[in-house]
Design a protein around this motif. Structure first.
Motif, mmCIF file in Angstrom:
data_model
loop_
_atom_site.group_PDB
_atom_site.id
_atom_site.type_symbol
_atom_site.label_atom_id
_atom_site.label_comp_id
_atom_site.label_asym_id
_atom_site.label_seq_id
_atom_site.Cartn_x
_atom_site.Cartn_y
_atom_site.Cartn_z
ATOM 1 N N GLN A 32 0.832 -1.203 0.000
ATOM 2 C CA GLN A 32 0.000 0.000 0.000
ATOM 3 C C GLN A 32 0.869 1.256 0.000
ATOM 4 O O GLN A 32 0.577 2.227 -0.700
ATOM 5 C CB GLN A 32 -0.931 -0.012 1.208
ATOM 6 C CG GLN A 32 -1.890 1.156 1.246
ATOM 7 C CD GLN A 32 -2.878 1.050 2.391
ATOM 8 O OE1 GLN A 32 -3.211 -0.035 2.843
ATOM 9 N NE2 GLN A 32 -3.343 2.191 2.864
ATOM 10 N N TRP A 33 1.938 1.253 0.785
ATOM 11 C CA TRP A 33 2.862 2.389 0.852
ATOM 12 C C TRP A 33 3.441 2.679 -0.527
ATOM 13 O O TRP A 33 3.461 3.826 -0.976
ATOM 14 C CB TRP A 33 3.966 2.081 1.872
ATOM 15 C CG TRP A 33 5.129 3.010 1.827
ATOM 16 C CD1 TRP A 33 5.178 4.310 2.260
ATOM 17 C CD2 TRP A 33 6.437 2.712 1.311
ATOM 18 N NE1 TRP A 33 6.424 4.826 2.051
ATOM 19 C CE2 TRP A 33 7.210 3.872 1.472
ATOM 20 C CE3 TRP A 33 7.015 1.580 0.745
ATOM 21 C CZ2 TRP A 33 8.548 3.934 1.076
ATOM 22 C CZ3 TRP A 33 8.339 1.627 0.353
ATOM 23 C CH2 TRP A 33 9.094 2.797 0.516
ATOM 24 N N GLU A 34 3.895 1.636 -1.195
ATOM 25 C CA GLU A 34 4.507 1.834 -2.511
ATOM 26 C C GLU A 34 3.479 2.282 -3.553
ATOM 27 O O GLU A 34 3.750 3.156 -4.363
ATOM 28 C CB GLU A 34 5.200 0.555 -2.999
ATOM 29 C CG GLU A 34 5.891 0.769 -4.318
ATOM 30 C CD GLU A 34 6.800 -0.355 -4.742
ATOM 31 O OE1 GLU A 34 7.429 -0.202 -5.801
ATOM 32 O OE2 GLU A 34 6.884 -1.378 -4.046
ATOM 33 N N MET A 35 2.300 1.694 -3.523
ATOM 34 C CA MET A 35 1.300 1.992 -4.543
ATOM 35 C C MET A 35 0.607 3.340 -4.307
ATOM 36 O O MET A 35 0.267 4.030 -5.264
ATOM 37 C CB MET A 35 0.249 0.882 -4.609
ATOM 38 C CG MET A 35 0.828 -0.491 -4.951
ATOM 39 S SD MET A 35 1.890 -0.534 -6.409
ATOM 40 C CE MET A 35 0.701 -0.300 -7.698
ATOM 41 N N SER A 36 0.402 3.723 -3.052
ATOM 42 C CA SER A 36 -0.363 4.936 -2.756
ATOM 43 C C SER A 36 0.507 6.168 -2.547
ATOM 44 O O SER A 36 0.050 7.288 -2.754
ATOM 45 C CB SER A 36 -1.220 4.726 -1.507
ATOM 46 O OG SER A 36 -0.405 4.679 -0.350
#
Length: 158
Positions: A32-36
């Motif tokens: 989620q950190w990488e994608m968002s």
């Protein structure tokens, strides 16, 4: 006397199960950190509010969730020489699994290298593409040979 069975007692999760849950939540949070692009702190707060983490090693979850992003460049450099493609061409799940595995191999020396690899392979089997676990296994095995040489040699009796 009643015919209603007594409720079964919930078995307390083992330390292994709690660490496995921490890795699983950390993988999802790091994805989620990488994608968002959201902050790690915001993602951590969301995960703690949205998930039942009572059977989770919260210390390990915290260490992985904050340690991987803080060391992401170093971690990527550690396993990148063993890739057969560009880092940016990796599936985001594979990249997150490799980062967690690399972090543990480099920074969590108390965890045997075989455990780190096995746990990472299991994450790839659950969350990754069909054959990604084999790829993750090969990369982390090569990294372990470089960063855990003393431990590997001790196991071999050298």
């Amino acid at each position: 006397m009643s015919d209603i069975p007594a409720p079964k007692k919930q078995k307390k999760p083992s330390h292994t199960e709690m660490r496995r849950a921490a890795r699983s939540f950390a993988l999802q949070a790091l994805y989620q950190w990488e994608m968002s692009g959201n902050s790690v702190s915001d993602i951590e707060l969301q995960f703690r509010m949205d998930n039942d983490m009572s059977g989770t090693d919260l210390s390990l979850f915290n260490e992985l969730l904050h340690g991987v992003p803080a060391n992401v460049a170093e971690l990527d450099r550690a396993y990148e020489p063993f890739l057969d493609r560009a880092l940016d061409d990796l599936d985001p799940i594979e990249r997150a699994v490799l980062r967690i595995g690399s972090f543990e191999l480099i920074n969590r020396i108390v965890v045997p290298y075989k455990v780190v690899i096995n746990e990472s392979v299991d994450l790839a089997k659950i969350f990754g593409a069909t054959e990604s676990h084999k790829y993750v296994n090969g990369i982390l095995d090569k990294l372990a040979a470089r960063v855990r040489m003393t431990e590997i040699n001790a196991k071999r009796g050298k």
